[in-house]
Scaffold this motif. Structure first.
Motif, PDB file in Angstrom:
ATOM      1  N   MET A 105       0.649  -1.378  -0.220  1.00 34.98           N
ATOM      2  CA  MET A 105      -0.424  -0.291  -0.385  1.00 34.98           C
ATOM      3  C   MET A 105       0.416   1.765   0.166  1.00 34.98           C
ATOM      4  SD  MET A 105      -2.893   1.215   2.865  1.00 34.98           S
ATOM      5  CE  MET A 105      -1.887   1.576   3.539  1.00 34.98           C
ATOM      6  N   LEU A 106       1.270   2.263  -0.889  1.00 33.44           N
ATOM      7  CA  LEU A 106       1.885   2.860  -1.576  1.00 33.44           C
ATOM      8  C   LEU A 106       3.182   3.570  -0.732  1.00 33.44           C
ATOM      9  CD1 LEU A 106      -1.257   5.960  -0.337  1.00 33.44           C
ATOM     10  CD2 LEU A 106       0.045   4.877  -2.860  1.00 33.44           C
ATOM     11  N   GLY A 107       4.153   1.988  -0.922  1.00 32.26           N
ATOM     12  CA  GLY A 107       5.456   1.512  -0.525  1.00 32.26           C
ATOM     13  C   GLY A 107       5.582   1.001   0.879  1.00 32.26           C
ATOM     14  N   ALA A 108       4.114   0.828   1.663  1.00 29.57           N
ATOM     15  CA  ALA A 108       4.426  -0.464   3.325  1.00 29.57           C
ATOM     16  C   ALA A 108       3.973  -0.940   2.517  1.00 29.57           C
ATOM     17  CB  ALA A 108       3.652   0.941   4.049  1.00 29.57           C
ATOM     18  N   THR A 109       4.532  -2.131   3.523  1.00 27.97           N
ATOM     19  CA  THR A 109       3.155  -3.835   3.894  1.00 27.97           C
ATOM     20  C   THR A 109       2.034  -3.820   4.960  1.00 27.97           C
ATOM     21  OG1 THR A 109       5.325  -4.560   2.308  1.00 27.97           O
ATOM     22  CG2 THR A 109       4.185  -6.461   3.655  1.00 27.97           C
ATOM     23  N   MET A 110       0.922  -4.178   4.393  1.00 29.07           N
ATOM     24  CA  MET A 110       0.141  -4.225   6.147  1.00 29.07           C
ATOM     25  C   MET A 110      -0.143  -5.746   5.915  1.00 29.07           C
ATOM     26  SD  MET A 110      -2.148  -2.160   7.424  1.00 29.07           S
ATOM     27  CE  MET A 110      -1.631  -0.959   7.234  1.00 29.07           C
ATOM     28  N   THR A 111      -0.153  -6.459   6.765  1.00 25.83           N
ATOM     29  CA  THR A 111      -0.868  -7.692   7.378  1.00 25.83           C
ATOM     30  C   THR A 111      -1.494  -7.535   8.049  1.00 25.83           C
ATOM     31  OG1 THR A 111       1.718  -8.691   6.812  1.00 25.83           O
ATOM     32  CG2 THR A 111      -0.387  -9.945   7.983  1.00 25.83           C
ATOM     33  N   ILE A 112      -3.251  -8.127   7.188  1.00 30.23           N
ATOM     34  CA  ILE A 112      -3.843  -8.249   9.051  1.00 30.23           C
ATOM     35  C   ILE A 112      -4.371  -9.332   9.160  1.00 30.23           C
ATOM     36  CG2 ILE A 112      -6.706  -8.187   9.001  1.00 30.23           C
ATOM     37  CD1 ILE A 112      -6.680  -6.084   6.284  1.00 30.23           C
ATOM     38  N   THR A 113      -3.729  -9.425  10.508  1.00 29.36           N
ATOM     39  CA  THR A 113      -3.765 -10.516  10.991  1.00 29.36           C
ATOM     40  C   THR A 113      -4.595 -11.087  12.093  1.00 29.36           C
ATOM     41  OG1 THR A 113      -2.601  -9.153  13.237  1.00 29.36           O
ATOM     42  CG2 THR A 113      -1.521 -10.022  11.736  1.00 29.36           C
ATOM     43  N   ALA A 114      -5.984  -9.990  12.829  1.00 29.42           N
ATOM     44  CA  ALA A 114      -7.404  -9.987  13.004  1.00 29.42           C
ATOM     45  C   ALA A 114      -7.965  -9.368  12.289  1.00 29.42           C
ATOM     46  CB  ALA A 114      -6.604 -10.249  14.409  1.00 29.42           C
ATOM     47  N   ASP A 115      -8.910  -9.544  11.713  1.00 26.08           N
ATOM     48  CA  ASP A 115     -10.401  -8.819  11.374  1.00 26.08           C
ATOM     49  C   ASP A 115     -11.509  -8.847  11.880  1.00 26.08           C
ATOM     50  OD1 ASP A 115     -11.216 -10.744  10.727  1.00 26.08           O
ATOM     51  OD2 ASP A 115     -10.777 -10.238   8.188  1.00 26.08           O
ATOM     52  N   LYS A 159      -2.872  -4.812  12.851  1.00 27.95           N
ATOM     53  CA  LYS A 159      -2.820  -5.345  11.566  1.00 27.95           C
ATOM     54  C   LYS A 159      -1.110  -4.994  11.867  1.00 27.95           C
ATOM     55  CE  LYS A 159      -5.355  -1.958  10.548  1.00 27.95           C
ATOM     56  NZ  LYS A 159      -6.392  -2.597  11.025  1.00 27.95           N
ATOM     57  N   ASP A 160       0.014  -5.558  11.064  1.00 30.91           N
ATOM     58  CA  ASP A 160       1.453  -5.116  11.404  1.00 30.91           C
ATOM     59  C   ASP A 160       1.808  -4.143  10.354  1.00 30.91           C
ATOM     60  OD1 ASP A 160       3.920  -6.378  11.742  1.00 30.91           O
ATOM     61  OD2 ASP A 160       3.503  -8.293  12.267  1.00 30.91           O
ATOM     62  N   MET A 161       2.749  -3.485  10.081  1.00 30.03           N
ATOM     63  CA  MET A 161       2.550  -2.868   9.086  1.00 30.03           C
ATOM     64  C   MET A 161       4.488  -2.473   9.616  1.00 30.03           C
ATOM     65  SD  MET A 161       1.479   1.094   8.070  1.00 30.03           S
ATOM     66  CE  MET A 161       2.610   2.010   7.956  1.00 30.03           C
ATOM     67  N   LEU A 162       4.697  -2.980   7.933  1.00 27.53           N
ATOM     68  CA  LEU A 162       5.851  -2.225   7.760  1.00 27.53           C
ATOM     69  C   LEU A 162       5.873  -0.841   6.933  1.00 27.53           C
ATOM     70  CD1 LEU A 162       7.670  -6.531   6.544  1.00 27.53           C
ATOM     71  CD2 LEU A 162       7.998  -4.416   8.909  1.00 27.53           C
ATOM     72  N   ALA A 163       6.924  -0.019   7.462  1.00 24.75           N
ATOM     73  CA  ALA A 163       6.860   0.919   6.416  1.00 24.75           C
ATOM     74  C   ALA A 163       8.472   1.394   6.274  1.00 24.75           C
ATOM     75  CB  ALA A 163       6.034   1.934   6.976  1.00 24.75           C
ATOM     76  N   PRO A 164       9.013   2.041   4.925  1.00 21.21           N
ATOM     77  CA  PRO A 164      10.631   1.848   4.738  1.00 21.21           C
ATOM     78  C   PRO A 164      10.339   3.284   5.876  1.00 21.21           C
ATOM     79  CG  PRO A 164       9.342   2.769   2.770  1.00 21.21           C
ATOM     80  CD  PRO A 164       7.879   2.354   4.068  1.00 21.21           C
ATOM     81  N   PRO A 179       7.416  -3.518  -0.893  1.00 17.54           N
ATOM     82  CA  PRO A 179       7.394  -3.326  -2.257  1.00 17.54           C
ATOM     83  C   PRO A 179       8.392  -2.579  -2.274  1.00 17.54           C
ATOM     84  CG  PRO A 179       5.936  -2.060  -1.554  1.00 17.54           C
ATOM     85  CD  PRO A 179       6.609  -2.583  -0.544  1.00 17.54           C
ATOM     86  N   GLU A 180       9.021  -2.529  -3.918  1.00 16.97           N
ATOM     87  CA  GLU A 180      10.662  -1.618  -4.578  1.00 16.97           C
ATOM     88  C   GLU A 180       9.644  -0.210  -4.438  1.00 16.97           C
ATOM     89  OE1 GLU A 180      11.713  -2.295  -8.219  1.00 16.97           O
ATOM     90  OE2 GLU A 180      11.782  -4.824  -7.771  1.00 16.97           O
TER      91      GLU A 180
END
Length: 145
Positions: A1-11, A22-27, A113-114
């Motif tokens: 998502m616009l350069g970040a990665t988000m994993t939805i671990t519980a909805d 959500k578990d998010m990685l962002a640059p 993502p790149e």
């Protein structure tokens, strides 16, 4: 998502609509701008550093620290420093995860993502989808944030 990665671990299905996780990685340098939404939000930093701007106040969060945003309060975040941010995000009530599914692109891995430039078309689509899901986008973070 616009350069970040988000994993939805519980909805909402997992939690009877009470919350989502959500578990998010962002640059480094990632910023989501000022916005509001109905759910309250908690950010818990695992790795990296982030600035959390909430209703005119700025907090600097490092690993082990937690920030809170009440429902419908203007806020935004930016990754500080030169490390990738990993942050757990809890939103209550659930439902905002549908927005992230709508704007994101499925990924086969938990890697970032790149890097690419975000276009005006990307932002227009994000704003339109956000509006459908109860998000209001208010512009960039203040320069003093």
């Amino acid at each position: 998502m616009l350069g970040a990665t988000m994993t939805i671990t519980a909805d909402g299905e997992d939690t009877n609509g009470e919350f989502s996780v959500k578990d998010m990685l962002a640059p480094p340098g990632f910023e989501n701008g000022l916005h509001t939404h109905r759910p309250a939000e908690i950010f818990h930093v695992i790795d990296g550093e982030m600035l959390l701007h909430v209703d005119g106040e700025t907090q600097y969060l490092t690993p082990g620290m937690t920030g809170h945003v009440s429902a419908n309060v203007p806020h935004g975040m930016r990754v500080e420093g030169d490390e990738v941010l990993r942050v757990l995000i809890v939103m209550t009530p659930a439902g905002a995860e549908d927005f992230f599914r709508a704007v994101g692109e499925p990924s086969a891995s938990r890697e970032l993502p790149e890097l690419r430039d975000v276009t005006d078309a990307d932002l227009e689509a994000l704003f339109a989808i956000g509006e459908e899901h109860g998000f209001e986008f208010l512009g960039p973070l203040p320069t003093d944030a």
